[in-house]
Write a protein that holds these residues in place. Structure first.
Motif, mmCIF file in Angstrom:
data_model
loop_
_atom_site.group_PDB
_atom_site.id
_atom_site.type_symbol
_atom_site.label_atom_id
_atom_site.label_comp_id
_atom_site.label_asym_id
_atom_site.label_seq_id
_atom_site.Cartn_x
_atom_site.Cartn_y
_atom_site.Cartn_z
ATOM 1 N N VAL A 64 -1.452 -4.673 1.203
ATOM 2 C CA VAL A 64 -2.316 -3.620 1.745
ATOM 3 C C VAL A 64 -1.556 -2.303 1.814
ATOM 4 N N LYS A 65 -0.334 -2.364 2.305
ATOM 5 C CA LYS A 65 0.472 -1.143 2.431
ATOM 6 C C LYS A 65 0.716 -0.519 1.066
ATOM 7 N N ALA A 66 0.899 -1.355 0.019
ATOM 8 C CA ALA A 66 1.184 -0.844 -1.324
ATOM 9 C C ALA A 66 0.019 -0.045 -1.888
ATOM 10 N N LYS A 67 -1.190 -0.278 -1.394
ATOM 11 C CA LYS A 67 -2.351 0.457 -1.883
ATOM 12 C C LYS A 67 -2.438 1.865 -1.297
ATOM 13 N N LEU A 68 -1.697 2.098 -0.238
ATOM 14 C CA LEU A 68 -1.715 3.414 0.423
ATOM 15 C C LEU A 68 -0.460 4.172 0.010
ATOM 16 N N THR A 69 -0.408 4.521 -1.243
ATOM 17 C CA THR A 69 0.826 5.066 -1.833
ATOM 18 C C THR A 69 1.221 6.409 -1.251
ATOM 19 N N GLU A 70 0.266 7.178 -0.760
ATOM 20 C CA GLU A 70 0.585 8.519 -0.254
ATOM 21 C C GLU A 70 0.932 8.519 1.233
ATOM 22 N N TRP A 71 0.871 7.350 1.853
ATOM 23 C CA TRP A 71 1.142 7.299 3.290
ATOM 24 C C TRP A 71 2.643 7.201 3.553
ATOM 25 N N SER A 72 3.051 7.895 4.585
ATOM 26 C CA SER A 72 4.427 7.740 5.052
ATOM 27 C C SER A 72 4.528 6.482 5.913
ATOM 28 N N ASN A 73 5.768 6.011 6.122
ATOM 29 C CA ASN A 73 5.958 4.836 6.985
ATOM 30 C C ASN A 73 5.448 5.092 8.391
ATOM 31 N N LYS A 74 5.634 6.324 8.849
ATOM 32 C CA LYS A 74 5.190 6.665 10.207
ATOM 33 C C LYS A 74 3.670 6.589 10.315
ATOM 34 N N LYS A 75 2.965 7.134 9.297
ATOM 35 C CA LYS A 75 1.501 7.090 9.328
ATOM 36 C C LYS A 75 1.021 5.633 9.287
ATOM 37 N N TRP A 76 1.652 4.831 8.432
ATOM 38 C CA TRP A 76 1.297 3.413 8.343
ATOM 39 C C TRP A 76 1.479 2.713 9.677
ATOM 40 N N ASP A 77 2.642 2.888 10.297
ATOM 41 C CA ASP A 77 2.925 2.215 11.571
ATOM 42 C C ASP A 77 1.959 2.666 12.658
ATOM 43 N N THR A 78 1.716 3.981 12.722
ATOM 44 C CA THR A 78 0.832 4.520 13.765
ATOM 45 C C THR A 78 -0.599 4.004 13.597
ATOM 46 N N THR A 79 -1.090 4.009 12.352
ATOM 47 C CA THR A 79 -2.474 3.599 12.092
ATOM 48 C C THR A 79 -2.658 2.104 12.321
ATOM 49 N N LEU A 80 -1.700 1.305 11.835
ATOM 50 C CA LEU A 80 -1.794 -0.141 12.023
ATOM 51 C C LEU A 80 -1.749 -0.496 13.505
ATOM 52 N N LYS A 81 -0.873 0.171 14.226
ATOM 53 C CA LYS A 81 -0.758 -0.083 15.665
ATOM 54 C C LYS A 81 -2.068 0.278 16.382
ATOM 55 N N ALA A 82 -2.704 1.375 15.949
ATOM 56 C CA ALA A 82 -3.959 1.793 16.580
ATOM 57 C C ALA A 82 -5.066 0.758 16.343
ATOM 58 N N LEU A 83 -5.169 0.243 15.124
ATOM 59 C CA LEU A 83 -6.236 -0.718 14.808
ATOM 60 C C LEU A 83 -6.018 -2.071 15.486
#
Length: 575
Positions: A536-555
């Motif tokens: 799933v993370k690999a599909k969000l190529t333009e996301w930074s690690n911080k954005k990924w962590d923040t968004t996943l934590k929120a959901l």
């Protein structure tokens, strides 16, 4: 079929635009929710039915309703207005509405700031268009209520066929206010429901019987074999129950000296829900002194025939593939006769153990809490009910099944009771009422024994009711009719939810607001599937690690998604 929305990212574009229109209306000095009354003098159905025969009566009309369609043609427009009686076309002409230089009322208010679903009031006169359609030529209009949510658009072709209809039952029952707006034909069900009740009420009143009210909150649940809803009264510090029946209170009024009393009321049973059961339902119960269950059969036949004619125009009512004839007399079978007719088995002389074995032989599920009466009822329900299409009285029940009915005058072990079955379902229940206080107390004590065995539908002891009988109750016949099921028959509906304005529903899933990033991640996780977190993370190529962590934590924090650790790695799925 519409999908029920579970997630919402703020307001939709339509909702945002309508709120903006609301602001602009107020900026123009127009209050979208005026407080003063708007007095109408006619209705759509009246105009359509009577204009051709008396055109002079419609020179000045005032009506109000929802905008349901719009056809704007520059300086003139045709709009469909729907009031409580139906729809009618209205015609608006810019230069007549705005005779001066200021065309704001038409060009801005009507054309740009009003939407389908808005309520308006119009004044004008009735005319016939060149195509022959009766319409209202509008000389004034007023905004009465701004709709902030768009209605579902139900499309109809020239033949009246419906496309893209608002048909999802879950949505229709939950949002009946939308259902009856866009599917106005369904209103006829509830108009007929009112006619059923009023016809019965008028019939009873004409006999001199009195409509009364009895408590809904009761200290003892009685009058039927059913599981109650329990609550607690804080001030009195005592348990109370929503009534499962009003029988015992109505019989107290017969003791008090009334010859006939009846009540239309809500009953509540904490039991299953299906096509013919709702935990809250409407019942009519009536008790008439100096009568018996034989007299009651004739009364029911006369009453229901009148109901059928008043509601459908005929004593013969179309129900599914069947034509039900409500004109009496109805067929009569005893409980034992009906079981023997449809199973070939005579249970009349069987012991409880023998009947239990018969149930097992017939693959009928039973348990140890069931006494003889309930076992017989299980056989009847499984093997007989569905065969009773035309109105049929099932009479003379085993005494164990009916603790409030009088012992049969000639047949030992039975009581004077009937149930009326129509189209395979019970719609009425009646007794020659038990008025022997000693017998009544013994039978309620037998119910306590069933409760001790684990029967949570057994009746409770009501000492005050027994005391009332000790003061003397005259011979009485009582009847209960399930109004919802009767309306189902009279309106040819197969589910009880269709004849209730607001049927009981499961809790609506909460709408959870998500940011754009949360929505993007959520969309990648398909329902009922586990997704490898790294995929799933690999599909969000333009996301930074911080954005990924923040968004996943929120959901995951909102309980929308969950992360599961397995031997094969971390997986992401819907929670």
């Amino acid at each position: 079929m519409q999908k029920i929305p579970e997630m919402s990212i703020g307001l939709s574009e339509q909702e945002q635009l309508r709120r903006e229109s609301l602001k602009q209306l107020r900026a123009l000095g127009i209050e979208p929710y005026p407080a003063e009354a708007y007095e109408v003098n006619t209705y759509a159905a009246d105009i359509l039915a009577n204009y051709e025969s008396d055109k002079t009566a419609y020179k000045t009309v005032v009506l109000a309703g929802r905008i349901m369609s719009r056809n704007i043609m520059g300086a003139a427009s045709f709009t469909e207005l729907q009031d409580s009686t139906g729809r009618i076309q209205i015609y608006l002409k810019r230069d007549e509405l705005c005779p001066g230089e200021d065309k704001t009322l038409y060009n801005t208010v009507f054309k740009k700031l009003l939407d389908i679903g808005d309520f308006i009031g119009v004044k004008g006169y009735v005319f016939t268009t060149q195509t022959g359609e009766i319409s209202v030529h509008v000389t004034e209009f007023k905004v009465l209520s701004k709709s902030l949510r768009p209605l579902p658009i139900v499309k109809r072709d020239d033949e009246g066929n419906v496309y893209d209809g608002f048909t999802n039952p879950e949505l229709r029952y939950r949002m009946r206010y939308v259902d009856l707006t866009v599917n106005p034909d369904y209103k006829q069900i509830f108009i007929k429901r009112s006619k059923v009740i009023n016809t019965m009420r008028n019939y009873f009143d004409n006999q001199g019987w009195m409509e009364v009210e009895t408590p809904i909150l009761q200290p003892i649940h009685g009058g039927a074999a059913a599981r109650p809803f329990a609550t607690h009264h804080n001030t009195l510090d005592m348990p109370l129950y929503l009534r499962i029946a009003n029988e015992l209170y109505l019989k107290r009024l017969i003791v008090a000296g009334f010859d006939g009393v009846y009540e239309f009321g809500k009953m509540f049973r904490n039991e299953g829900m299906d096509r013919t059961h709702n935990p809250e339902f409407t019942s009519m119960e009536i008790y008439v002194a100096y009568k018996d269950y034989i007299w009651m059969m004739a009364m029911v036949e006369e009453c229901l025939e009148q109901v059928a004619i008043a509601t459908t125009g005929s004593a013969v009512v179309k129900v599914g593939a069947n034509e039900i004839n409500f004109e009496g007399p109805y067929e009569k079978l005893t409980m034992y006769e009906s079981i023997q007719k449809y199973t070939g088995i005579d249970v009349s002389a069987m012991t409880e153990d023998e009947i239990a074995q018969t149930c097992r032989d017939l693959d009928i599920e039973i348990d140890d809490t069931m006494g003889r009466g309930k076992l017989i009822d299980e056989i009847f329900g499984a093997k007989v009910e569905a065969n009773l299409i035309q109105p049929t009285y099932i009479t003379d029940y085993p005494i164990e099944m009916t603790p409030l009915a009088k012992k049969h005058r000639t047949a030992a072990g039975l009581v004077e009771r009937f149930e009326l079955f129509v189209n395979g379902k019970e719609i009425a229940n009646a007794y020659s009422e038990l008025n022997d206080p000693i017998d009544q107390k013994e039978r309620l004590e037998d119910q306590l024994k069933l409760a001790a065995r684990g029967d949570d539908e057994a009746m409770a002891m009501d000492d005050d009711f027994v005391r009332a009988l000790e003061y003397g109750m005259p011979p009485t016949s009582g009847l209960g009719i399930g109004i919802d099921r009767l309306v189902m028959l009279m309106t040819n509906q197969s589910t009880i939810q269709e004849v209730l304005f607001f049927p009981q529903m499961r809790p609506e899933k909460k709408k959870i607001e998500m940011s754009a990033e949360e929505s993007e991640l959520y969309a990648l996780v398909k329902e009922n599937e586990q997704h490898l977190l790294t995929d799933v993370k690999a599909k969000l190529t333009e996301w930074s690690n911080k954005k990924w962590d923040t968004t996943l934590k929120a959901l995951t924090g909102k309980g929308i998604l969950k992360v599961t650790k397995t031997d094969d790695g971390l997986f992401l799925s819907h929670k």
